[in-house]
Design an enzyme around this catalytic site. Structure first.
Site, PDB file in Angstrom:
ATOM      1  N   CYS A  35      59.921  37.402  25.626  1.00 43.77           N
ATOM      2  CA  CYS A  35      59.018  36.253  25.460  1.00 43.77           C
ATOM      3  C   CYS A  35      59.843  35.068  24.945  1.00 43.77           C
ATOM      4  O   CYS A  35      60.611  35.230  23.983  1.00 43.77           O
ATOM      5  CB  CYS A  35      57.924  36.604  24.447  1.00 43.77           C
ATOM      6  SG  CYS A  35      56.996  35.166  23.872  1.00 43.77           S
ATOM      7  N   GLN A  61      37.558  32.159  40.595  1.00 44.90           N
ATOM      8  CA  GLN A  61      37.949  33.536  40.259  1.00 44.90           C
ATOM      9  C   GLN A  61      39.351  33.811  40.801  1.00 44.90           C
ATOM     10  O   GLN A  61      39.939  34.846  40.518  1.00 44.90           O
ATOM     11  CB  GLN A  61      36.960  34.541  40.857  1.00 44.90           C
ATOM     12  CG  GLN A  61      35.535  34.342  40.377  1.00 44.90           C
ATOM     13  CD  GLN A  61      34.570  35.220  41.133  1.00 44.90           C
ATOM     14  OE1 GLN A  61      34.290  36.355  40.746  1.00 44.90           O
ATOM     15  NE2 GLN A  61      34.069  34.700  42.246  1.00 44.90           N
ATOM     16  N   HIS A 106      39.828  33.853  35.832  1.00 45.03           N
ATOM     17  CA  HIS A 106      40.567  35.133  35.895  1.00 45.03           C
ATOM     18  C   HIS A 106      42.061  34.932  35.738  1.00 45.03           C
ATOM     19  O   HIS A 106      42.849  35.836  36.046  1.00 45.03           O
ATOM     20  CB  HIS A 106      40.260  35.865  37.213  1.00 45.03           C
ATOM     21  CG  HIS A 106      38.855  36.379  37.275  1.00 45.03           C
ATOM     22  ND1 HIS A 106      38.281  36.828  38.441  1.00 45.03           N
ATOM     23  CD2 HIS A 106      37.899  36.505  36.317  1.00 45.03           C
ATOM     24  CE1 HIS A 106      37.033  37.213  38.190  1.00 45.03           C
ATOM     25  NE2 HIS A 106      36.773  37.012  36.918  1.00 45.03           N
ATOM     26  N   ARG A 134      51.975  39.589  45.030  1.00 48.96           N
ATOM     27  CA  ARG A 134      50.901  38.602  45.238  1.00 48.96           C
ATOM     28  C   ARG A 134      51.388  37.207  44.884  1.00 48.96           C
ATOM     29  O   ARG A 134      51.005  36.218  45.516  1.00 48.96           O
ATOM     30  CB  ARG A 134      49.681  39.004  44.395  1.00 48.96           C
ATOM     31  CG  ARG A 134      48.998  40.273  44.911  1.00 48.96           C
ATOM     32  CD  ARG A 134      47.775  40.591  44.090  1.00 48.96           C
ATOM     33  NE  ARG A 134      46.794  39.523  44.190  1.00 48.96           N
ATOM     34  CZ  ARG A 134      45.801  39.386  43.304  1.00 48.96           C
ATOM     35  NH1 ARG A 134      45.714  40.219  42.273  1.00 48.96           N
ATOM     36  NH2 ARG A 134      44.930  38.415  43.439  1.00 48.96           N
TER      37      ARG A 134
HETATM   38  N1  APR Z   1      35.057  32.172  54.583  1.00 40.87           N
HETATM   39  C1  APR Z   1      34.037  32.398  53.709  1.00 40.87           C
HETATM   40  N2  APR Z   1      33.852  33.570  53.074  1.00 40.87           N
HETATM   41  C2  APR Z   1      34.741  34.552  53.331  1.00 40.87           C
HETATM   42  C3  APR Z   1      35.828  34.393  54.227  1.00 40.87           C
HETATM   43  C4  APR Z   1      35.967  33.132  54.860  1.00 40.87           C
HETATM   44  N3  APR Z   1      36.955  32.888  55.735  1.00 40.87           N
HETATM   45  N4  APR Z   1      36.521  35.569  54.275  1.00 40.87           N
HETATM   46  C5  APR Z   1      35.901  36.407  53.435  1.00 40.87           C
HETATM   47  N5  APR Z   1      34.828  35.819  52.883  1.00 40.87           N
HETATM   48  C6  APR Z   1      33.896  36.370  51.889  1.00 40.87           C
HETATM   49  C7  APR Z   1      33.546  37.819  52.094  1.00 40.87           C
HETATM   50  O1  APR Z   1      32.404  37.944  52.943  1.00 40.87           O
HETATM   51  C8  APR Z   1      33.235  38.263  50.655  1.00 40.87           C
HETATM   52  O2  APR Z   1      31.859  38.039  50.351  1.00 40.87           O
HETATM   53  O3  APR Z   1      34.574  36.305  50.641  1.00 40.87           O
HETATM   54  C9  APR Z   1      34.097  37.344  49.787  1.00 40.87           C
HETATM   55  C10 APR Z   1      35.289  38.043  49.167  1.00 40.87           C
HETATM   56  O4  APR Z   1      34.775  38.980  48.248  1.00 40.87           O
HETATM   57  P1  APR Z   1      35.795  39.778  47.309  1.00 40.87           P
HETATM   58  O5  APR Z   1      36.907  40.320  48.141  1.00 40.87           O
HETATM   59  O6  APR Z   1      34.967  40.721  46.494  1.00 40.87           O
HETATM   60  O7  APR Z   1      36.443  38.651  46.376  1.00 40.87           O
HETATM   61  P2  APR Z   1      35.809  37.975  45.096  1.00 40.87           P
HETATM   62  O8  APR Z   1      34.321  37.875  45.198  1.00 40.87           O
HETATM   63  O9  APR Z   1      36.572  36.734  44.842  1.00 40.87           O
HETATM   64  O10 APR Z   1      36.175  39.036  43.928  1.00 40.87           O
HETATM   65  C11 APR Z   1      35.849  38.656  42.607  1.00 40.87           C
HETATM   66  O11 APR Z   1      36.918  40.648  41.754  1.00 40.87           O
HETATM   67  O12 APR Z   1      38.648  42.108  41.884  1.00 40.87           O
HETATM   68  C12 APR Z   1      38.153  41.054  41.175  1.00 40.87           C
HETATM   69  O13 APR Z   1      39.429  39.569  39.927  1.00 40.87           O
HETATM   70  C13 APR Z   1      39.105  39.905  41.232  1.00 40.87           C
HETATM   71  O14 APR Z   1      38.555  37.568  41.260  1.00 40.87           O
HETATM   72  C14 APR Z   1      38.291  38.802  41.900  1.00 40.87           C
HETATM   73  C15 APR Z   1      36.859  39.247  41.656  1.00 40.87           C
END
Ligand code: APR
Length: 231
Positions: free
Chosen positions: A133, A89, A106, A57
Site C-alpha cells: 500500500c 452498478q 459498486h 476485467r
Molecule cells: N441493451 C440494453 N440492455 C441490455 C443489453 C443491451 N445491449 N444487453 C443486455 N442487457 C440487459 C439484460 O437483459 C439484463 O437485464 O442488461 C441486464 C444485465 O443484467 P446483469 O448481467 O444482471 O447485470 P446487472 O444488472 O448490472 O448486475 C448488477 O450484479 O453481479 C453484480 O456487481 C454486479 O453490478 C453487478 C450487479
C-alpha cells in the site's frame, strides 16, 4: 423537462461496448463462481485468484469505448447541469470517458484500495496481493470494487437523489441485486415517473410505469432526445 432525473445503469449499458454482462447467457457469472472471485472470503482464501479475475476485467475495460448510450447520457447531463444524477452498478469508466459523471455504487476497476488502512489510489493495470500500500506499506492491496456482502458506496447521497427526483430510469440492469433493484420503488414512493430500458423484461419490470425495449445504443439516445424535447 423533469426537474431532477436519476438514471441507474447496469452491465447492459456497456454490453455493446464489448464488456460482459453477468446473468445473460454466457454472462460472467456463468463462467466464474461469485464465491470464488467476488466476496471478502474469496479474497482472504485466494487473493491471487481474485486479482487475476479483476486484472482480466480491468484490461478488457481499458480497451473498451463508450457507446452511443453513454454519450447520450453525458449529453443529458451537459444540457441540464446538476439535474441529472447517474448511479452506476458498473465498475468500468465508460460514463466518464463519454464525459459524464457517475456515482459508482459498486466501486471502480480503475481504483485500488488497501484492505489494511482503506487508502485508495489509481490501480495499476495488473495488481498483485503483495503490492505494498502506498500509504501504510501493508501487503493488503485489493481492487476498489464492492463485493457481495459489502456495503455499496454513496448510499446516503443516492437515497437523497431518489427521494427528490421526478424521473427515474433503469437502463441495462436485470434487477437481481439489491439495494439497486429497489431504487425504482423508492423513486416511485417519492412521486417520480419510472422507466425501464432493457433488451427484455426483467424480474422488476412490473414496478415501472414505462418500458422501452431494445439495445441501449439505440433506445437510450432516443429516450434522451424525448426528455430534452420535453423542454
Ligand atoms: N441493451 C440494453 N440492455 C441490455 C443489453 C443491451 N445491449 N444487453 C443486455 N442487457 C440487459 C439484460 O437483459 C439484463 O437485464 O442488461 C441486464 C444485465 O443484467 P446483469 O448481467 O444482471 O447485470 P446487472 O444488472 O448490472 O448486475 C448488477 O450484479 O453481479 C453484480 O456487481 C454486479 O453490478 C453487478 C450487479
Amino acid at each position: 423537462m423533469p426537474n431532477r432525473i436519476v438514471v441507474l445503469t447496469g452491465a447492459g449499458l456497456s454490453a455493446e461496448s464489448g464488456l460482459g454482462t453477468f446473468r445473460d447467457k454466457n454472462g460472467i457469472w456463468t463462467r466464474h463462481r461469485i464465491e470464488d472471485v467476488a466476496t471478502p472470503e474469496a479474497f482472504a482464501r485466494d487473493p491471487d485468484r481474485v486479482h487475476a479475475f479483476y486484472n482480466e476485467r480491468r484490461a478488457q475495460a481499458a480497451g473498451a469505448r463508450p457507446n452511443p448510450a453513454h454519450e447520450a447520457l453525458a449529453r443529458l447531463q451537459e444540457r441540464h447541469p446538476g439535474a441529472v444524477t447517474i448511479v452506476t452498478q458498473n465498475v468500468d469508466a465508460l460514463h466518464e470517458r463519454a464525459g459524464a459523471t457517475a456515482l459508482h455504487m459498486h466501486g471502480e476497476l480503475a481504483r485500488s484500495t488497501c484492505a489494511a488502512c482503506g487508502h485508495r489510489w489509481t490501480a495499476p493495470e495488473t495488481m498483485h496481493p503483495r503490492d505494498p500500500c502506498p500509504a501504510c506499506a501493508a501487503q493488503a492491496t485489493r481492487p476498489d470494487v464492492v463485493w457481495f456482502g459489502e456495503m455499496p458506496h454513496h448510499m446516503d447521497e443516492i437515497e437523497r437523489h431518489l427521494l427528490s427526483c421526478d424521473l427515474f430510469a433503469a437502463i441495462g440492469t436485470s434487477g437481481n441485486v439489491y439495494p439497486a433493484a429497489g431504487f425504482v420503488q423508492e423513486a416511485a414512493r417519492a412521486g417520480a415517473r419510472t422507466v425501464e430500458i432493457n433488451l427484455e423484461p426483467t424480474d422488476v419490470s412490473g414496478l415501472f410505469d414505462d418500458h422501452l425495449a431494445g439495445p441501449a445504443s439505440k433506445v437510450v439516445p432516443e429516450w434522451v432526445e424525448s426528455v430534452l424535447d420535453a423542454g
